[in-house]
Design an enzyme around this catalytic site. Structure first.
Site, mmCIF file in Angstrom:
data_model
loop_
_atom_site.group_PDB
_atom_site.id
_atom_site.type_symbol
_atom_site.label_atom_id
_atom_site.label_comp_id
_atom_site.label_asym_id
_atom_site.label_seq_id
_atom_site.Cartn_x
_atom_site.Cartn_y
_atom_site.Cartn_z
ATOM 1 N N HIS A 1 -3.045 41.131 -18.778
ATOM 2 C CA HIS A 1 -3.475 42.526 -18.936
ATOM 3 C C HIS A 1 -4.161 43.050 -17.683
ATOM 4 O O HIS A 1 -4.585 42.300 -16.802
ATOM 5 C CB HIS A 1 -4.386 42.682 -20.160
ATOM 6 C CG HIS A 1 -5.714 41.990 -20.061
ATOM 7 N ND1 HIS A 1 -6.823 42.567 -19.492
ATOM 8 C CD2 HIS A 1 -6.114 40.761 -20.478
ATOM 9 C CE1 HIS A 1 -7.858 41.739 -19.564
ATOM 10 N NE2 HIS A 1 -7.449 40.623 -20.164
ATOM 11 N N CYS B 1 -7.899 35.167 -21.672
ATOM 12 C CA CYS B 1 -6.722 35.924 -21.261
ATOM 13 C C CYS B 1 -6.672 36.042 -19.734
ATOM 14 O O CYS B 1 -7.660 35.797 -19.050
ATOM 15 C CB CYS B 1 -6.719 37.305 -21.899
ATOM 16 S SG CYS B 1 -6.264 37.276 -23.652
#
Length: 537
Positions: free
Chosen positions: A440, A459
């Site tokens: 992301h 992440c």
């Protein structure tokens, strides 16, 4: 008297010489040919007894199947196959494995006997079969079990029919080629083998390194008794060029520049501040680096053999992402990986879709450890961060009616709306997996200027993530970069299905070869030592 005294001695020495001369060289093809002739004469009963009575055979169950199907007739009846296996086992050390782990000492001993008896021939036949399967398994799967060493390991591997491999290897006289085909075929693995040979030689010539003690941080301009030793070590590594013979205890500007160069090379935070991570890297000599290479070779044996024709390869400790297509690197991006206490898992999966202007549902760990304590302390935390609360049915809930210091608070979902402050930035790239991990964007662009980027909660944050997202769907006419930018401007959350299979591989390697040099990184998650310690047990 002299004659009668010397004659028995002469006979004794001649006898000893004759015994020595009768001993075969196990590495010679002739030894394998002689052994195979005796193996061909081994009785089925002898082989059956060897399988059932010995507890030092690693693959006893599988070998029982192999030999029972052939009425316990011996297998290694061809000298060429015996010689080929022996040579392959001798080369195990080049792979970071050990000849001795494959009955090496006993095989050496049996091949040295010029005239094997029936029991010895049966034993050798079984040892060769066991060594082949065990070595084949270690080359293909690795010697150690990654799931026992890593809390988060999600790479699955295709199974191999090792019984068929053994039969094919002997019957088709393809021992070495079959074993070779089980090894990782990635250029990083091949380079590490060259580095292993280099450092095997270097550690044999190693001069004693004066270890620098760990301690308090040393900032530029400060004084510390370790400064002369640090300068000396950097000079040995050809990073600090100044004369160190009369250097004082003050951390000078010139030495700070050298420390920064060293930190950048090791993917340590390049701030010139000398902490224990920098000290640990300075203390590494050839033997420590040799061990680190061993760990990385083993880890590469755990990875899939086929990474795909089009994939994203992430090296967590190097904080880099590369897009590989048809063997060429077509894009590279800096990344931010998980912090040591919340590491990014090692796994592989396939991209499914993009989300433009994503919302962020707070994960359970972050919710309990970070967000809920802040909400309990600050009633305006939700509105300040553009967050909403929903129950398990997805219905909006009034946050003022919830006791945020109670266990009940864990039952609610906390979601941050899309926007410039959203921690996922403007786009996320999804490859659904059990770890809830994805690539992301991030509003915290300044973090990419750091060298050490283990900062996330697991992440992977990607620099220029919108460009990467546009690349992923560049073959889809309706989703060129301009269209993605238009959707970003609207602020609307939009999902885009990806119609070509691009795999994402989260890997972890702290050593590789660049040209004729070996690059060694800081082991940010401290994973290497536990591997090489168990490998060398």
């Amino acid at each position: 008297m002299k004659k009668s005294f010397l004659l028995p001695l002469t006979i004794l020495f001649l006898s000893l010489g004759a015994c020595t001369g009768d001993k075969n060289n196990p590495a010679d093809r002739a030894s394998s040919d002689k052994a195979s002739e005796k193996i061909a004469e081994a009785s089925p009963d002898g082989i059956k007894t060897e399988i059932s009575s010995k507890n030092d055979i690693f693959e006893g169950g599988l070998l029982e199947e192999v030999y029972s199907e052939r009425a316990y007739k011996s297998l290694w009846r061809d000298g060429e196959s015996v010689h080929s296996l022996y040579n392959s086992l001798q080369e195990a050390n080049e792979e970071g494995l050990n000849f001795k782990d494959y009955h090496g000492k006993e095989i050496d001993s049996l091949l040295s006997i010029p005239d094997l008896n029936s029991q010895q021939a049966a034993r050798l036949d079984l040892l060769l079969s066991d060594a082949f399967i065990t070595y084949a398994r270690h080359l293909y799967f690795g010697k150690l079990d990654p799931e026992k060493l890593h809390e988060f390991w999600g790479i699955s591997r295709k199974e191999k029919d090792f019984k068929k491999l053994l039969k094919d290897a002997v019957e088709q006289k393809e021992v070495s080629s079959i074993l070779e085909g089980l090894k990782p075929n990635h250029h990083v693995y091949e380079g590490l083998k060259k580095s292993l040979a280099d450092y095997k030689e270097l550690k044999s010539q190693e001069k004693k390194i004066n270890k620098i003690s760990r301690g308090e941080l040393i900032e530029p301009g400060q004084t510390d008794p370790r400064i002369p030793a640090i300068a000396q070590r950097l000079q040995e590594l050809e990073i600090f060029k100044a004369d160190t013979s009369e250097i004082g205890q003050t951390y000078s500007e010139d030495l700070t520049d050298a420390v920064r160069k060293f930190q950048q090379k090791k993917s340590i935070q390049t701030d010139g501040i000398i902490g224990n991570a920098t000290i640990d890297e300075l203390n590494k000599g050839p033997e420590e680096i040799y061990h680190q290479i061993l760990a990385n070779l083993e880890r590469w044996r755990w990875y899939p053999r086929d990474l795909g024709e089009h994939y994203i390869l992430i090296n967590i400790p190097n904080f880099k992402l590369a897009v590989i297509k048809d063997g060429d690197t077509v894009r590279q991006h800096n990344i931010i990986a998980g912090a040591k206490e919340r590491p990014t898992p090692i796994f592989s999966d396939t991209i499914d879709h993009l989300v433009i202007n994503p919302t962020w549902t707070v994960p359970p760990t972050i919710k309990s450890q970070d967000v809920l304590p802040k909400m309990a302390a600050n009633r305006s935390y939700l509105s300040d961060n553009n967050m909403i609360i929903t129950n398990r049915s997805g219905e909006r809930v009034d946050p003022s009616k919830i006791d945020w210091s109670s266990d009940e608070a864990l039952n609610y979902n906390i979601t941050q709306r899309a926007g410039p402050a959203n921690p996922l930035g403007r786009v996320k790239i999804m490859y659904p997996n059990q770890y809830l991990i994805y690539l992301h964007d991030t509003p915290a662009k300044s973090l990419f200027s750091q060298t050490q980027r283990a900062e996330s909660s697991g992440c992977v944050r990607v620099e220029n993530a919108v460009d990467l997202a546009a690349y992923v769907v560049e073959n889809q006419d309706d989703w060129q970069k301009e269209k993605i930018q238009e959707i970003i401007a609207t602020g609307e959350t939009t999902t885009v299905k990806v119609n070509r299979p691009i795999q994402v591989h989260h890997f972890y390697w702290t050593a590789w070869r660049a040209g004729n040099e070996t690059v060694i990184l800081n082991d940010v998650y401290d994973l290497d030592e536990q591997i090489y310690t168990k490998l060398t047990d």
